[in-house]
Write a protein that holds these residues in place. Sequence first.
Motif, short mmCIF file in Angstrom:
data_model
loop_
_atom_site.label_atom_id
_atom_site.label_comp_id
_atom_site.label_asym_id
_atom_site.label_seq_id
_atom_site.Cartn_x
_atom_site.Cartn_y
_atom_site.Cartn_z
N LEU A 112 0.82 -1.21 0.00
CA LEU A 112 0.00 0.00 0.00
C LEU A 112 0.86 1.26 0.00
CD1 LEU A 112 -2.95 -0.81 2.45
CD2 LEU A 112 -3.12 -0.29 0.02
N LEU A 129 2.40 1.67 -3.40
CA LEU A 129 1.38 2.11 -4.34
C LEU A 129 1.17 3.61 -4.23
CD1 LEU A 129 -0.84 1.38 -6.40
CD2 LEU A 129 -2.38 0.98 -4.46
N THR A 130 1.14 4.11 -3.00
CA THR A 130 0.98 5.55 -2.77
C THR A 130 2.20 6.32 -3.28
OG1 THR A 130 -0.29 5.03 -0.78
CG2 THR A 130 0.46 7.29 -1.04
N LYS A 139 -10.04 2.56 -2.00
CA LYS A 139 -9.77 1.75 -3.20
C LYS A 139 -10.64 2.17 -4.37
CE LYS A 139 -9.00 -3.05 -4.59
NZ LYS A 139 -8.92 -4.44 -4.09
N ILE A 174 -9.68 5.69 -5.67
CA ILE A 174 -8.42 5.66 -6.41
C ILE A 174 -8.62 5.08 -7.81
CG2 ILE A 174 -6.17 4.51 -6.52
CD1 ILE A 174 -6.01 4.89 -3.46
N SER A 232 -3.19 0.68 -11.65
CA SER A 232 -4.58 0.24 -11.51
C SER A 232 -4.65 -1.26 -11.26
CB SER A 232 -5.38 0.60 -12.77
OG SER A 232 -5.41 1.98 -12.98
N THR A 253 -3.61 -1.91 -7.76
CA THR A 253 -4.66 -1.49 -6.83
C THR A 253 -5.76 -2.53 -6.73
OG1 THR A 253 -4.24 0.84 -7.37
CG2 THR A 253 -6.34 0.34 -6.32
#
Length: 398
Positions: free
Chosen positions: A9, A12-13, A73, A76, A178, A181
């Motif tokens: 996570l 990903l950020t 989620k 995003i 994507s 995610t």
Amino acid sequence: MTTNNLTTLRWLTYMMFFMFAMTSDAVGVIIPELIGQYNLSMTQASAFHYAPMIWIAISGLCLGFLADKIGHKATILIGFTLFALACFTFAISNNFIIFVLLLSLIGIAIGLFKTAALALLGDLSPSNHVHTKTMNTVEGFFAIGAIVGPALVSYMITAGVSWVYLYVLAGVLCILLSLATLKVRFVAKPKAISDQPPSLKQTLLMCKDLHALGFSAAIALYVATEVAIYVWMPTLLKTYQGEWTLLATYALTIFFVLRAVGRFMATWLLNIFSWQVVMLVLSIAIFLCYLATYLFGVNAAVVSLPLSGLFMSMIYPTLNSKGISCFAKHQHGSVAGVILFFTALSAALAPLLMGVVSDYFGHIQYGFALATLFAALLMLAMLYNWWRNPAQLRLATV
């Protein structure tokens, strides 16, 4: 939630901010090309910057609550879909107005996934001190993206490749993010303490909170000071004819490198000194860099403006994290949207005003005189923050 999932996570950020910076901070290199290609004034060309920023502001304020309402989620993924669609459309267009419209759609997308990412970081942080250090790390990756984006555009222009393919590359990266995610498991959406569900009305009511407004105003002043560098510094330094032409050529890259280095140093500094002291000292240093440009012109700017990146590095992520940490976790999406509204509004209006002032007086140096005023106001705001420490009680109790 497992440690591996939390690490995923965070990465990903990090990559969201990297992708965002690739496109947003490359405009300073693209604008001179637009002026020549479409015969634009500086005010007209600045639409390439202020259009997405205005829509980031609108999206952050009006849609920031979605992160609290439907979850991080989903919000995003909606943002990623819009971002990728706009980026790939750049490849089939050659019209300045269409480009501005696509950038507006990108702004809406960024407003969605950035507020959700900021809220997610707050939920992952056990304390406001950890939140501040994490935010500086995230902004460090933003700073790396800000180096990569302009460098790619410069290489493309040198190689005879259109700058629009920067957006195509960003679209490809967005598709990859994507997919990541979709696979990763997010933290559960925090439950609201009050009976009022997250909504636009609740976000607008938050605009009355003095802490939200205070941090938003301080961040707006910082952003007005920073965007002057990456939007208009390349135009200013085009007039430089001294001995340090190589430094002038790579001034923007140097600024971004120093900003990235400073953000990764933030954890060390914040472990030694209070954040209020760090903000005050850095804001004084930024003002001195701008003052040197105002007093001695482009010959000083070639050194002082790139150097300011080292001092700017920690201000935005620190103020942003403290502002969000003043509120309960179930409000993080909404308050991130409020702060993002003022952030993006400042990022849109400040360079536009600089362009207008420069066109009126006939030289970009007058725009940088306005930026010096922004830097002075930021310094005074940080002096007040150090002297009165207005957020101390809120940060200790939330």
